[in-house]
Design a protein around this motif. Structure first.
Motif, PDB file in Angstrom:
ATOM      1  N   VAL A   1       0.845  -1.195   0.000  1.00 46.68           N
ATOM      2  CA  VAL A   1       0.000   0.000   0.000  1.00 46.68           C
ATOM      3  C   VAL A   1       0.880   1.244   0.000  1.00 46.68           C
ATOM      4  O   VAL A   1       1.875   1.328   0.717  1.00 46.68           O
ATOM      5  CB  VAL A   1      -0.958  -0.015   1.212  1.00 46.68           C
ATOM      6  N   SER A   2       0.517   2.210  -0.814  1.00 52.93           N
ATOM      7  CA  SER A   2       1.350   3.413  -0.976  1.00 52.93           C
ATOM      8  C   SER A   2       0.990   4.488   0.038  1.00 52.93           C
ATOM      9  O   SER A   2      -0.128   4.532   0.565  1.00 52.93           O
ATOM     10  CB  SER A   2       1.174   3.979  -2.387  1.00 52.93           C
ATOM     11  N   SER A   3       1.945   5.383   0.268  1.00 57.89           N
ATOM     12  CA  SER A   3       1.688   6.531   1.140  1.00 57.89           C
ATOM     13  C   SER A   3       0.574   7.402   0.570  1.00 57.89           C
ATOM     14  O   SER A   3      -0.208   7.986   1.331  1.00 57.89           O
ATOM     15  CB  SER A   3       2.962   7.367   1.308  1.00 57.89           C
ATOM     16  N   GLU A   4       0.470   7.471  -0.750  1.00 54.06           N
ATOM     17  CA  GLU A   4      -0.577   8.288  -1.373  1.00 54.06           C
ATOM     18  C   GLU A   4      -1.964   7.759  -1.035  1.00 54.06           C
ATOM     19  O   GLU A   4      -2.870   8.528  -0.705  1.00 54.06           O
ATOM     20  CB  GLU A   4      -0.383   8.320  -2.889  1.00 54.06           C
ATOM     21  N   ILE A   5      -2.136   6.443  -1.124  1.00 57.08           N
ATOM     22  CA  ILE A   5      -3.440   5.865  -0.792  1.00 57.08           C
ATOM     23  C   ILE A   5      -3.756   6.095   0.688  1.00 57.08           C
ATOM     24  O   ILE A   5      -4.883   6.463   1.045  1.00 57.08           O
ATOM     25  CB  ILE A   5      -3.482   4.364  -1.130  1.00 57.08           C
ATOM     26  N   ILE A   6      -2.771   5.870   1.550  1.00 58.33           N
ATOM     27  CA  ILE A   6      -2.986   6.074   2.988  1.00 58.33           C
ATOM     28  C   ILE A   6      -3.376   7.526   3.259  1.00 58.33           C
ATOM     29  O   ILE A   6      -4.340   7.815   3.978  1.00 58.33           O
ATOM     30  CB  ILE A   6      -1.735   5.679   3.782  1.00 58.33           C
TER      31      ILE A   6
ATOM     32  N   GLY B   1     -16.483  11.103   6.166  1.00 57.41           N
ATOM     33  CA  GLY B   1     -16.853  10.136   7.178  1.00 57.41           C
ATOM     34  C   GLY B   1     -16.266   8.756   6.961  1.00 57.41           C
ATOM     35  O   GLY B   1     -16.057   7.999   7.902  1.00 57.41           O
ATOM     36  N   ASN B   2     -15.997   8.431   5.697  1.00 63.24           N
ATOM     37  CA  ASN B   2     -15.356   7.156   5.375  1.00 63.24           C
ATOM     38  C   ASN B   2     -14.693   7.257   4.013  1.00 63.24           C
ATOM     39  O   ASN B   2     -15.044   8.115   3.189  1.00 63.24           O
ATOM     40  CB  ASN B   2     -16.358   5.994   5.399  1.00 63.24           C
ATOM     41  N   ALA B   3     -13.708   6.396   3.788  1.00 61.20           N
ATOM     42  CA  ALA B   3     -12.989   6.364   2.515  1.00 61.20           C
ATOM     43  C   ALA B   3     -12.539   4.938   2.263  1.00 61.20           C
ATOM     44  O   ALA B   3     -11.757   4.391   3.052  1.00 61.20           O
ATOM     45  CB  ALA B   3     -11.786   7.314   2.541  1.00 61.20           C
ATOM     46  N   ILE B   4     -13.026   4.341   1.190  1.00 64.17           N
ATOM     47  CA  ILE B   4     -12.810   2.926   0.916  1.00 64.17           C
ATOM     48  C   ILE B   4     -12.027   2.786  -0.384  1.00 64.17           C
ATOM     49  O   ILE B   4     -12.499   3.183  -1.452  1.00 64.17           O
ATOM     50  CB  ILE B   4     -14.154   2.172   0.787  1.00 64.17           C
ATOM     51  N   ALA B   5     -10.824   2.235  -0.305  1.00 67.31           N
ATOM     52  CA  ALA B   5      -9.986   2.077  -1.492  1.00 67.31           C
ATOM     53  C   ALA B   5     -10.599   1.036  -2.434  1.00 67.31           C
ATOM     54  O   ALA B   5     -11.042  -0.033  -2.001  1.00 67.31           O
ATOM     55  CB  ALA B   5      -8.573   1.656  -1.092  1.00 67.31           C
ATOM     56  N   SER B   6     -10.598   1.348  -3.727  1.00 66.92           N
ATOM     57  CA  SER B   6     -11.167   0.437  -4.715  1.00 66.92           C
ATOM     58  C   SER B   6     -10.502   0.666  -6.061  1.00 66.92           C
ATOM     59  O   SER B   6      -9.912   1.721  -6.309  1.00 66.92           O
ATOM     60  CB  SER B   6     -12.683   0.645  -4.837  1.00 66.92           C
ATOM     61  N   VAL B   7     -10.623  -0.337  -6.926  1.00 70.19           N
ATOM     62  CA  VAL B   7     -10.107  -0.217  -8.296  1.00 70.19           C
ATOM     63  C   VAL B   7     -11.148  -0.760  -9.266  1.00 70.19           C
ATOM     64  O   VAL B   7     -11.902  -1.676  -8.925  1.00 70.19           O
ATOM     65  CB  VAL B   7      -8.770  -0.984  -8.483  1.00 70.19           C
ATOM     66  N   PRO B   8     -11.192  -0.220 -10.495  1.00 67.99           N
ATOM     67  CA  PRO B   8     -12.133  -0.738 -11.503  1.00 67.99           C
ATOM     68  C   PRO B   8     -11.756  -2.156 -11.921  1.00 67.99           C
ATOM     69  O   PRO B   8     -10.591  -2.551 -11.844  1.00 67.99           O
ATOM     70  CB  PRO B   8     -11.960   0.232 -12.684  1.00 67.99           C
TER      71      PRO B   8
ATOM     72  N   ILE C   1     -12.668   5.652  -2.859  1.00 69.03           N
ATOM     73  CA  ILE C   1     -11.521   6.417  -3.339  1.00 69.03           C
ATOM     74  C   ILE C   1     -10.664   5.510  -4.226  1.00 69.03           C
ATOM     75  O   ILE C   1     -10.813   4.283  -4.201  1.00 69.03           O
ATOM     76  CB  ILE C   1     -10.662   6.980  -2.185  1.00 69.03           C
ATOM     77  N   GLN C   2      -9.785   6.119  -4.990  1.00 66.24           N
ATOM     78  CA  GLN C   2      -8.953   5.355  -5.911  1.00 66.24           C
ATOM     79  C   GLN C   2      -7.894   4.542  -5.175  1.00 66.24           C
ATOM     80  O   GLN C   2      -7.095   5.096  -4.418  1.00 66.24           O
ATOM     81  CB  GLN C   2      -8.265   6.295  -6.910  1.00 66.24           C
ATOM     82  N   GLY C   3      -7.907   3.239  -5.381  1.00 65.23           N
ATOM     83  CA  GLY C   3      -6.857   2.377  -4.868  1.00 65.23           C
ATOM     84  C   GLY C   3      -5.775   2.215  -5.908  1.00 65.23           C
ATOM     85  O   GLY C   3      -5.532   3.106  -6.720  1.00 65.23           O
ATOM     86  N   ASP C   4      -5.124   1.060  -5.906  1.00 64.78           N
ATOM     87  CA  ASP C   4      -4.030   0.813  -6.848  1.00 64.78           C
ATOM     88  C   ASP C   4      -3.942  -0.685  -7.094  1.00 64.78           C
ATOM     89  O   ASP C   4      -4.052  -1.484  -6.159  1.00 64.78           O
ATOM     90  CB  ASP C   4      -2.710   1.325  -6.251  1.00 64.78           C
ATOM     91  N   TYR C   5      -3.732  -1.068  -8.356  1.00 62.62           N
ATOM     92  CA  TYR C   5      -3.632  -2.488  -8.685  1.00 62.62           C
ATOM     93  C   TYR C   5      -2.418  -3.145  -8.024  1.00 62.62           C
ATOM     94  O   TYR C   5      -2.391  -4.366  -7.864  1.00 62.62           O
ATOM     95  CB  TYR C   5      -3.578  -2.684 -10.197  1.00 62.62           C
ATOM     96  N   THR C   6      -1.428  -2.364  -7.640  1.00 64.38           N
ATOM     97  CA  THR C   6      -0.261  -2.940  -6.959  1.00 64.38           C
ATOM     98  C   THR C   6      -0.526  -3.209  -5.482  1.00 64.38           C
ATOM     99  O   THR C   6       0.260  -3.888  -4.826  1.00 64.38           O
ATOM    100  CB  THR C   6       0.965  -2.008  -7.079  1.00 64.38           C
ATOM    101  N   ASN C   7      -1.637  -2.706  -4.965  1.00 60.52           N
ATOM    102  CA  ASN C   7      -1.989  -2.876  -3.551  1.00 60.52           C
ATOM    103  C   ASN C   7      -2.648  -4.248  -3.368  1.00 60.52           C
ATOM    104  O   ASN C   7      -3.805  -4.362  -2.953  1.00 60.52           O
ATOM    105  CB  ASN C   7      -2.923  -1.742  -3.114  1.00 60.52           C
ATOM    106  N   ILE C   8      -1.893  -5.287  -3.671  1.00 63.07           N
ATOM    107  CA  ILE C   8      -2.473  -6.624  -3.692  1.00 63.07           C
ATOM    108  C   ILE C   8      -2.515  -7.245  -2.297  1.00 63.07           C
ATOM    109  O   ILE C   8      -1.712  -6.905  -1.425  1.00 63.07           O
ATOM    110  CB  ILE C   8      -1.694  -7.562  -4.649  1.00 63.07           C
TER     111      ILE C   8
END
Length: 225
Positions: A111-116, A127-134, A198-205
């Protein structure tokens, strides 16, 4: 606003075909779980980190911390019989009523510092933020002998961190009886809250299989020094 991270690490390693729990498997120079904790500590050393482990693995974790001279400050609490109970235990360990808490899988070390950072910023606002990818692949609905194509643009894959205003997620979890939810967003949604993606990342496996580990090793080797 005070920031917390509840890192849930209750895996057994069964899907790896190993006796070693997956969070303790080596990635590059140290166990996966240490990289995960490092990701939050490196982003902000003021984050209070709560690590949720199976009771029977706490001694092994301490031995690993000694072996690798792992000195990132964190609190260890015992997990429950499932992920829902383990997250509850992590939240119970937080004395504060206000703040922001990121709930993260212990086996998502990339997980990247940007996503965190984005997760905390958006959770403070929404109130909430949920990482996700298409979704990348085509998908089909399937049940029994029937199946049909569906529009992948209407779906996404959910990752962690899932970050919340502390009071909201505490109330949501404490209101559960014996329900088991697959993720933290589902717990809050059951209380009627709108979920903010919010935008996640495909590398955040999430590393759960041998194949995942090979991908993680390849991704790690490509990271800038």
């Amino acid at each position: 606003m005070q920031k917390f991270a509840v890192i849930v690490a209750g895996g057994s390693g069964s899907r790896m075909g190993l006796s070693t729990p997956k969070q303790f498997i080596m990635l590059h120079d140290k166990p996966i779980l240490m990289h995960t904790i490092d990701a939050f500590h490196n982003y902000n050393q003021q984050i209070s980190i709560i690590l949720v482990l199976p009771e029977q693995e706490k001694k092994r974790w301490q031995q690993l911390c000694d072996k690798f001279n792992f000195q990132v400050k964190h609190q260890v609490v015992s997990g429950g019989k499932n992920r829902t109970d383990s997250v509850k235990n992590g939240l119970y360990a937080i004395d504060a009523e206000e703040g922001l808490v990121a709930i993260h899988d212990g086996v998502r070390p990339l997980v990247s510092s940007e996503i965190i950072r984005n997760s905390y910023v958006e959770a403070a606002l929404q109130g909430n933020a949920i990482a996700s990818v298409p979704l990348k692949d085509s998908i089909r609905w399937h049940k029994g002998d029937e199946n049909r194509a569906i529009d992948r643009s209407e779906y996404c894959l959910i990752q962690t961190p899932q970050t919340f205003r502390l009071s909201l997620i505490k109330e949501a979890y404490y209101s559960l009886s014996d329900e088991i939810k697959t993720d933290d967003a589902s717990v809050l949604e059951a209380r009627g809250a709108k979920i903010n993606l919010i935008q996640g990342d495909y590398t955040n496996i999430k590393i759960t299989t041998q194949e995942d580990l090979k991908v993680a090793e390849a991704l790690w080797s490509s990271l800038p020094l």
